[in-house]
Design a protein around this motif. Structure first.
Motif, short mmCIF file in Angstrom:
data_model
loop_
_atom_site.label_atom_id
_atom_site.label_comp_id
_atom_site.label_asym_id
_atom_site.label_seq_id
_atom_site.Cartn_x
_atom_site.Cartn_y
_atom_site.Cartn_z
N CYS A 52 17.70 12.22 -6.84
CA CYS A 52 18.74 12.63 -5.88
C CYS A 52 18.21 13.70 -4.94
N VAL A 53 17.50 14.67 -5.49
CA VAL A 53 16.93 15.74 -4.66
C VAL A 53 15.86 15.17 -3.73
N LEU A 54 15.05 14.25 -4.23
CA LEU A 54 14.03 13.61 -3.38
C LEU A 54 14.68 12.88 -2.20
N ALA A 55 15.78 12.20 -2.45
CA ALA A 55 16.46 11.48 -1.38
C ALA A 55 17.08 12.43 -0.36
N LEU A 56 17.47 13.62 -0.81
CA LEU A 56 18.08 14.59 0.10
C LEU A 56 17.05 15.37 0.91
N CYS A 57 15.79 15.32 0.53
CA CYS A 57 14.73 16.03 1.25
C CYS A 57 14.22 15.15 2.39
N VAL A 58 15.07 14.95 3.39
CA VAL A 58 14.78 14.04 4.49
C VAL A 58 13.56 14.51 5.29
N TRP A 59 13.38 15.81 5.43
CA TRP A 59 12.25 16.33 6.20
C TRP A 59 10.91 15.88 5.60
N GLY A 70 5.14 -3.14 9.53
CA GLY A 70 5.90 -2.91 10.75
C GLY A 70 7.09 -1.98 10.58
N PHE A 71 7.42 -1.61 9.34
CA PHE A 71 8.55 -0.71 9.09
C PHE A 71 8.08 0.73 9.17
N PRO A 72 8.85 1.58 9.85
CA PRO A 72 8.49 3.00 9.89
C PRO A 72 8.56 3.62 8.49
N PHE A 73 7.82 4.70 8.33
CA PHE A 73 7.76 5.39 7.04
C PHE A 73 9.15 5.81 6.56
N PHE A 74 10.02 6.19 7.48
CA PHE A 74 11.37 6.64 7.12
C PHE A 74 12.10 5.58 6.30
N TYR A 75 11.97 4.31 6.68
CA TYR A 75 12.70 3.25 5.99
C TYR A 75 12.05 2.85 4.68
N LEU A 81 12.11 4.80 -2.98
CA LEU A 81 12.83 5.68 -3.90
C LEU A 81 13.66 4.90 -4.92
N ILE A 82 13.98 3.66 -4.61
CA ILE A 82 14.79 2.86 -5.55
C ILE A 82 14.04 2.61 -6.85
N PRO A 83 12.81 2.05 -6.83
CA PRO A 83 12.11 1.88 -8.12
C PRO A 83 11.74 3.20 -8.77
N VAL A 86 14.74 4.17 -10.62
CA VAL A 86 14.87 3.32 -11.81
C VAL A 86 13.97 3.85 -12.93
N LEU A 87 12.78 4.28 -12.61
CA LEU A 87 11.87 4.83 -13.63
C LEU A 87 12.43 6.10 -14.25
N PHE A 88 13.02 6.96 -13.42
CA PHE A 88 13.62 8.19 -13.95
C PHE A 88 14.82 7.87 -14.84
N ILE A 89 15.64 6.91 -14.44
CA ILE A 89 16.80 6.54 -15.25
C ILE A 89 16.35 5.88 -16.55
N LEU A 90 15.29 5.08 -16.49
CA LEU A 90 14.73 4.48 -17.70
C LEU A 90 14.22 5.56 -18.66
N ALA A 91 13.58 6.58 -18.12
CA ALA A 91 13.10 7.67 -18.97
C ALA A 91 14.27 8.38 -19.66
#
Length: 98
Positions: A52-59, A70-75, A81-83, A86-91
């Motif tokens: 959650c914190v990683l997703a909020l650190c947009v900068w 062809g996709f920018p790094f932002f996307y 972050l999804i997988p 998942v790894l953190f939730i699995l842990a």
């Protein structure tokens, strides 16, 4: 206007001896269940909060380069972050089962 107190059946009355103080442990057989937070709960909470914190650190991922297919790094960073989540939730799940 006075309201008469409602009289509860004897089974529903709360007596002082029925109260369990906060943080008290209950004994079931030889095991003691502690109701206070343990270090394991703190670790699990930290593991769940990390994505959650990683997703909020947009900068940290607010840029166009490098591109991936062809996709920018932002996307693609957000999709990556999804997988990771998942790894953190699995842990946390594996720690909970232990």
């Amino acid at each position: 206007m006075l309201i008469a107190p409602q009289i509860l059946p004897r089974e529903l009355e709360v007596r002082e001896k029925d109260w369990i103080p906060a943080g008290a442990g209950m004994t079931i057989g030889r095991e003691t269940i502690n109701k206070t937070a343990s270090s394991g709960a703190t670790l699990r909470a930290a593991l769940l909060l990390t994505p959650c914190v990683l997703a909020l650190c947009v900068w940290g991922y607010n840029s166009i380069e490098p591109r991936l297919f062809g996709f920018p790094f932002f996307y693609w960073a957000q999709i990556a972050l999804i997988p990771i989540s998942v790894l953190f939730i699995l842990a946390v799940y594996l720690l909970e089962r232990r």
